[in-house]
Write a protein that holds these residues in place. Structure first.
Motif, PDB file in Angstrom:
ATOM      1  N   LYS A  36      -7.444  13.043  -1.419  1.00 53.38           N
ATOM      2  CA  LYS A  36      -7.169  13.592  -0.091  1.00 53.38           C
ATOM      3  C   LYS A  36      -8.017  14.833   0.169  1.00 53.38           C
ATOM      4  O   LYS A  36      -8.487  15.057   1.294  1.00 53.38           O
ATOM      5  CB  LYS A  36      -5.686  13.934   0.047  1.00 53.38           C
TER       6      LYS A  36
ATOM      7  N   ARG B 231     -11.444  13.650   1.166  1.00 55.30           N
ATOM      8  CA  ARG B 231     -11.433  13.118   2.534  1.00 55.30           C
ATOM      9  C   ARG B 231     -11.358  14.259   3.550  1.00 55.30           C
ATOM     10  O   ARG B 231     -12.012  14.222   4.597  1.00 55.30           O
ATOM     11  CB  ARG B 231     -10.251  12.165   2.717  1.00 55.30           C
ATOM     12  N   TYR B 232     -10.559  15.259   3.228  1.00 58.62           N
ATOM     13  CA  TYR B 232     -10.420  16.407   4.118  1.00 58.62           C
ATOM     14  C   TYR B 232     -11.750  17.130   4.290  1.00 58.62           C
ATOM     15  O   TYR B 232     -12.084  17.603   5.373  1.00 58.62           O
ATOM     16  CB  TYR B 232      -9.361  17.353   3.552  1.00 58.62           C
TER      17      TYR B 232
ATOM     18  N   VAL C  64      -0.506   4.815   0.089  1.00 59.99           N
ATOM     19  CA  VAL C  64      -1.099   5.784   1.025  1.00 59.99           C
ATOM     20  C   VAL C  64      -2.459   5.250   1.465  1.00 59.99           C
ATOM     21  O   VAL C  64      -3.501   5.750   1.029  1.00 59.99           O
ATOM     22  CB  VAL C  64      -1.228   7.178   0.377  1.00 59.99           C
ATOM     23  N   PRO C  65      -2.480   4.254   2.338  1.00 58.94           N
ATOM     24  CA  PRO C  65      -3.756   3.629   2.732  1.00 58.94           C
ATOM     25  C   PRO C  65      -4.725   4.583   3.403  1.00 58.94           C
ATOM     26  O   PRO C  65      -5.935   4.359   3.361  1.00 58.94           O
ATOM     27  CB  PRO C  65      -3.312   2.514   3.697  1.00 58.94           C
ATOM     28  N   ASN C  66      -4.217   5.655   4.010  1.00 51.84           N
ATOM     29  CA  ASN C  66      -5.114   6.612   4.674  1.00 51.84           C
ATOM     30  C   ASN C  66      -5.825   7.525   3.682  1.00 51.84           C
ATOM     31  O   ASN C  66      -6.805   8.183   4.029  1.00 51.84           O
ATOM     32  CB  ASN C  66      -4.324   7.465   5.671  1.00 51.84           C
ATOM     33  N   ILE C  67      -5.339   7.567   2.427  1.00 49.12           N
ATOM     34  CA  ILE C  67      -5.977   8.384   1.390  1.00 49.12           C
ATOM     35  C   ILE C  67      -6.747   7.510   0.423  1.00 49.12           C
ATOM     36  O   ILE C  67      -7.923   7.734   0.141  1.00 49.12           O
ATOM     37  CB  ILE C  67      -4.933   9.218   0.615  1.00 49.12           C
ATOM     38  N   SER C  68      -6.059   6.507  -0.127  1.00 49.07           N
ATOM     39  CA  SER C  68      -6.676   5.603  -1.107  1.00 49.07           C
ATOM     40  C   SER C  68      -6.203   4.182  -0.812  1.00 49.07           C
ATOM     41  O   SER C  68      -5.108   3.792  -1.242  1.00 49.07           O
ATOM     42  CB  SER C  68      -6.291   6.030  -2.531  1.00 49.07           C
ATOM     43  N   PRO C  69      -6.994   3.398  -0.087  1.00 46.14           N
ATOM     44  CA  PRO C  69      -6.563   2.069   0.364  1.00 46.14           C
ATOM     45  C   PRO C  69      -6.215   1.098  -0.762  1.00 46.14           C
ATOM     46  O   PRO C  69      -5.466   0.137  -0.533  1.00 46.14           O
ATOM     47  CB  PRO C  69      -7.781   1.562   1.156  1.00 46.14           C
TER      48      PRO C  69
ATOM     49  N   LYS D 206       0.834  -1.190   0.000  1.00 47.40           N
ATOM     50  CA  LYS D 206       0.000   0.000   0.000  1.00 47.40           C
ATOM     51  C   LYS D 206       0.878   1.253   0.000  1.00 47.40           C
ATOM     52  O   LYS D 206       1.888   1.316   0.705  1.00 47.40           O
ATOM     53  CB  LYS D 206      -0.913   0.027   1.219  1.00 47.40           C
TER      54      LYS D 206
END
Length: 270
Positions: free
Chosen positions: A231, A234-235, A174-179, A172
């Motif tokens: 991102k 998500r923000y 950037v799992p916190n943005i696009s898993p 992965k």
């Protein structure tokens, strides 16, 4: 949902083919409309987190910038972009208390993020612009050929990344943005993008270095454009940037990769 996505994609492709083939005012008007809609979506997303950007100024300067470029007034276009940045500064100094540094910074970022991409698309389609470039003009339809080069490489980046990720994806990014984004998918997308650029250039008769350069640059920055918009959403706590395109979201959802790749290809050709 799948049927809706397919129908929307088909209609969008037909419009794109018509606009790119005809070019001129038709293409420029569509780009202007997309830029205005993109700015509207950006402003509305920020409203979700109580950031109210001065959107009217964005509409004014977006329109002025695209009109200047459409008529070939490139020096005036640069002055328009500078005036937009200056206006943001003046609003920060003399505007109301709500126009704090965060609001003005977000407005400035959004203006150049959106208009930088759409302005690059507008310029790349204009064949007369290539007289200013350091590449040979090999066709009377140079602008049309380069736009398709940009589109095909960007689409190849997404397509090859998807299949490579599904087949081999483990690491992965950037799992916190696009898993679902993986290193293997990124590499697969880059390779597919590179070969697409080279093969397209050979087929249509563009300089090989143009296809190679577009493939390399798009292979790197197109996924970054996708991640940037992901991102941002998500923000702001939204699933899609808008609802203009049934099954596909908004303008920014569909043009996120191009908003990064178009300016880079334009700079490369310059």
């Amino acid at each position: 949902m799948l049927k809706t996505r397919v129908i929307t994609a088909l209609i969008g492709f037909i419009i794109a083919v018509l606009a790119i083939t005809v070019g001129g005012h038709l293409f420029n008007v569509i780009i202007l409309g997309l830029a205005l809609l993109g700015w509207r979506e950006y402003a509305q997303m920020l409203r979700k987190i109580d950031i109210i950007v001065p959107d009217r100024w964005g509409y004014i300067y977006t329109s002025l910038l695209m009109i200047m470029l459409a008529f070939g007034f490139y020096k005036w276009a640069i002055m328009t972009a500078a005036a937009a940045a200056m206006t943001m500064g003046l609003l920060y100094i003399f505007g109301s208390a709500r126009l704090n540094l965060s609001v003005v910074s977000c407005a400035t970022l959004g203006f150049f993020y959106i208009n930088g991409g759409f302005a690059a698309l507008l310029m790349l389609r204009e064949t007369s612009v290539y007289e200013l470039f350091s590449v040979p003009v090999v066709s009377a339809h140079m602008g049309e050929l380069v736009i398709w080069l940009l589109l095909f490489t960007t689409w190849a980046s997404d397509t090859f990344a998807y299949f490579a990720g599904r087949q081999w994806g483990k690491r992965k990014i950037v799992p916190n943005i696009s898993p679902n984004k993986t290193l293997e998918g990124f590499v697969g997308g880059f390779i597919g993008c590179l070969f697409t650029g080279i093969i397209y250039a050979v087929i249509v008769g563009l300089p090989l270095m143009m296809g190679l350069g577009a493939g390399v640059l798009t292979g790197i920055v197109a996924p970054l454009g996708d991640l940037f918009e992901s991102k941002l959403k998500r923000y702001c706590g939204v699933k899609d940037s808008g609802v203009l395109l049934p099954g596909h979201g908004g303008v920014l959802d569909r043009f996120d990769s191009l908003l990064f790749s178009a300016p880079m290809v334009l700079v490369y050709l310059l």
